[in-house]
Design an enzyme around this catalytic site. Structure first.
Site, mmCIF file in Angstrom:
data_model
loop_
_atom_site.group_PDB
_atom_site.id
_atom_site.type_symbol
_atom_site.label_atom_id
_atom_site.label_comp_id
_atom_site.label_asym_id
_atom_site.label_seq_id
_atom_site.Cartn_x
_atom_site.Cartn_y
_atom_site.Cartn_z
ATOM 1 C CG ASP A 88 -1.788 1.160 1.336
ATOM 2 O OD1 ASP A 88 -1.464 2.183 0.687
ATOM 3 O OD2 ASP A 88 -2.811 1.081 2.039
ATOM 4 C CG PHE A 89 1.918 2.650 -3.761
ATOM 5 C CD1 PHE A 89 2.606 1.456 -3.599
ATOM 6 C CD2 PHE A 89 1.305 2.904 -4.982
ATOM 7 C CE1 PHE A 89 2.684 0.515 -4.622
ATOM 8 C CE2 PHE A 89 1.379 1.977 -6.019
ATOM 9 C CZ PHE A 89 2.065 0.783 -5.834
ATOM 10 C CE LYS A 142 1.385 13.958 -20.658
ATOM 11 N NZ LYS A 142 0.251 13.066 -20.928
ATOM 12 C CG HIS A 172 4.679 8.172 -24.911
ATOM 13 N ND1 HIS A 172 3.751 9.006 -24.354
ATOM 14 C CD2 HIS A 172 4.158 7.801 -26.108
ATOM 15 C CE1 HIS A 172 2.724 9.130 -25.181
ATOM 16 N NE2 HIS A 172 2.942 8.414 -26.252
ATOM 17 C CE LYS A 176 4.665 8.595 -30.036
ATOM 18 N NZ LYS A 176 3.647 7.613 -30.356
ATOM 19 C CG HIS A 234 3.247 14.082 -25.807
ATOM 20 N ND1 HIS A 234 4.169 13.491 -24.973
ATOM 21 C CD2 HIS A 234 2.051 13.539 -25.467
ATOM 22 C CE1 HIS A 234 3.551 12.622 -24.166
ATOM 23 N NE2 HIS A 234 2.271 12.642 -24.443
ATOM 24 C CE LYS A 335 -6.987 13.440 -25.472
ATOM 25 N NZ LYS A 335 -5.637 12.947 -25.670
ATOM 26 C CE LYS A 340 -2.356 7.802 -32.557
ATOM 27 N NZ LYS A 340 -2.308 8.392 -31.227
HETATM 28 C C1 BG6 Z 1 -0.621 10.675 -23.546
HETATM 29 C C2 BG6 Z 1 -1.862 11.488 -23.273
HETATM 30 O O1 BG6 Z 1 0.495 11.249 -22.953
HETATM 31 O O2 BG6 Z 1 -0.423 10.575 -24.948
HETATM 32 C C3 BG6 Z 1 -3.073 10.874 -23.947
HETATM 33 O O3 BG6 Z 1 -2.091 11.569 -21.869
HETATM 34 C C4 BG6 Z 1 -2.798 10.691 -25.424
HETATM 35 O O4 BG6 Z 1 -4.228 11.679 -23.769
HETATM 36 C C5 BG6 Z 1 -1.476 9.949 -25.660
HETATM 37 O O5 BG6 Z 1 -3.878 9.953 -25.972
HETATM 38 C C6 BG6 Z 1 -1.111 9.945 -27.131
HETATM 39 O O6 BG6 Z 1 0.008 9.117 -27.335
HETATM 40 P P1 BG6 Z 1 0.286 8.477 -28.757
HETATM 41 O O7 BG6 Z 1 1.597 7.792 -28.615
HETATM 42 O O8 BG6 Z 1 -0.855 7.537 -29.038
HETATM 43 O O9 BG6 Z 1 0.293 9.616 -29.745
#
Ligand code: BG6
Length: 485
Positions: A88-89, A142, A172, A176, A234, A335, A340
């Site tokens: 339990d953190f 994040k 992240h 990539k 990002h 969104k 995409k």
């Molecule tokens: C995340 C966001 O950091 O990145 C999300 O919190 C978003 O809302 C996602 O959907 C997008 O990542 P990717 O790699 O699918 O472009």
């Protein structure tokens, strides 16, 4: 690589662990990239045994990993590394169980796949239980804070127990493949880099459009919005990779220092220019791929029918430095968009004098750096149309620098695979420094204050479109248009 590594995953039963972290670790093992003695402990509150945890991880991986990437022998090897520790953190005493599992003289990597509000207290408990030494590293997901002040608080609390050299802040996008390829493209190719400034480049567009909505995360997302969720991290990281000066070397400190300079050179969007340089949007019901989808306020978990949280942002930003003075960077993310797409598009200026009468003035050289879908790089150029009937007419041709085709690999590694490897190597080049985080919050805070000050409300856009029409006007009033929409 040092293989005396113990990886401790806080939040091992959560969504991020299931979708990204365990699949990435499994893939690394399958590729022979996890050192033989690497051990992995999953930590969560659930009262399950290690064998139940391994069974659940197995079930999940079989769902998430594609059939072609499933390798039973690799799974067997991977499963032998796994242990589960119930913690339990919030309970200091629970951390003693973790201490009992650790072995001296091994590098421990603590990965926080938990809500950021726990980073500080987990660090404290780790330290109190004697789990932190000069070799221990911590990985933070994040968002780090929701503004400059709160991000400083998180950084300072974690910084009491881990030195900056041992803190790995994840964005992240930096994991990539195409983002790293942007560095190769710019700094390994003389002909590209010598054309990379305001004398040659007309403008830059960075788009991150998503088809998905907020995926059941209403209560989190409604407090955050698209600026904090996507731009602060990002999109600004992508902008840095496009705009930074060549680093002195590929050392992490050198690369990160160049990125900080760009973030600090971003011209503020404040109350004087916010109406001209920014658009906020929120999706209403619409259609995506022939299916009806609900609007933001009707999303599952919605707690309000008059929220003004933005699910879309378009901005025009400038970088006040020698190389980029006068070059607009148009950023757009949302969104429930039509497709995409994550891409950077560099549009070059025309020659000073036009000698081809049939060349449309809107047709310009473009370099398109696509992160998804179909990662790759394209250069749009003009060449002579092959024809005896016409004297010297032009046609647009696309040079495709598709690195996937030629790599010989059967798939492109997920960003998290690369990021795990770098943390294990102890290389911070793909992680964000405290100075970067703070500089980007400083810029975003000014923009958010200006939105509040000028009461900039969201404009509605139908799900399945490219955002509110005001976002088109933002760029079209400059005589330009969004790429691909
Ligand atoms: C995340 C966001 O950091 O990145 C999300 O919190 C978003 O809302 C996602 O959907 C997008 O990542 P990717 O790699 O699918 O472009």
């Amino acid at each position: 690589m040092n293989s005396n590594i113990d990886l401790v995953l806080f939040g091992a039963r959560g969504d991020l662990s299931a979708r990204k972290l365990f699949p990435a670790l499994y893939q690394l093992d399958r590729a022979g990239l996890l050192g033989d003695s690497v051990r992995i402990a999953g930590l969560a509150r659930e009262a399950i045994s290690s064998s139940e945890f391994i069974e659940k991880t197995h079930e999940n991986l079989k769902k998430v990993v594609s059939k072609s990437a499933w390798d039973e022998a690799a799974w067997q090897r991977f499963s032998r590394r796994l242990t589960y520790i119930k913690v339990d953190f919030s309970q200091k005493k629970d951390f003693l169980a973790l201490k009992g599992w650790l072995v001296e003289k091994r590098t421990v990597i603590y990965y926080m796949a938990t809500p950021p509000s726990l980073y500080g207290s987990i660090s404290k408990h780790l330290d109190a239980a004697g789990c932190v030494d000069s070799l221990s590293r911590i990985v933070l997901e994040k968002p780090i804070g929701h503004d400059l002040k709160s991000s400083r608080d998180v950084n300072s609390t974690v910084g009491e127990f881990f030195s900056e050299r041992n803190i790995y802040r994840i964005d992240h996008y930096l994991g990539k493949e195409t983002v790293q390829n942007l560095m190769a493209l710019r700094f390994a190719n003389r002909m590209i880099n010598s054309q990379w400034d305001n004398t040659c480049i007309d403008h830059v567009q960075i788009t991150a459009g998503e088809i998905v909505g907020i995926e059941g995360r209403w209560s989190y997302y409604d407090k955050v919005g698209q600026l904090r969720d996507m731009i602060q991290n990002h999109l600004l990281q992508l902008l840095c990779m496009v705009a930074m000066e060549p680093p002195n070397s590929l050392q992490a400190d050198e690369i990160r220092a160049e990125k900080v300079k760009i973030l600090r050179a971003l011209s503020p969007i404040d109350r004087d220019n916010v109406l001209d340089q920014s658009v906020r949007g929120q999706y209403s019901a619409g259609w995506i791929d022939g299916q009806p989808v609900v609007g933001y306020m009707e999303e599952q978990g919605s707690e309000s029918n008059n929220s003004d949280t933005e699910t879309f942002v378009a901005l025009k930003a400038y970088i006040d430095n020698w190389r980029w003075a006068g070059v607009p960077f148009y950023l757009r993310t949302g969104k429930r968009m039509k497709a995409k797409v994550t891409e950077v598009v560099i549009t070059y200026k025309d020659h000073p004098h036009a000698i081809f009468p049939d060349k449309d003035s809107g047709a310009k050289n473009r370099l398109i750096i696509r992160l998804q879908p179909n990662e790759g790089i394209e250069l749009e150029m003009f060449s002579k149309k092959q024809s005896l009937k016409e004297r010297l007419s032009l046609e647009k041709r696309t040079l495709n620098l598709d690195f996937f085709d030629s790599s010989g690999e059967s798939r492109i590694a997920d960003a998290y695979e690369r990021l795990f490897l770098e943390v294990m190597k102890g290389d911070q080049w793909l992680f964000v420094s405290r100075e970067e985080i703070e500089a980007s919050w400083r810029w975003c805070d000014t923009l958010i204050d200006a939105w509040t000050d000028k009461k900039v409300a969201t404009k509605s856009y139908g799900a399945g479109t490219w955002g509110p029409s005001k976002a088109d006007m933002l760029i079209e009033k400059d005589g330009r248009s969004w790429h691909g929409s």
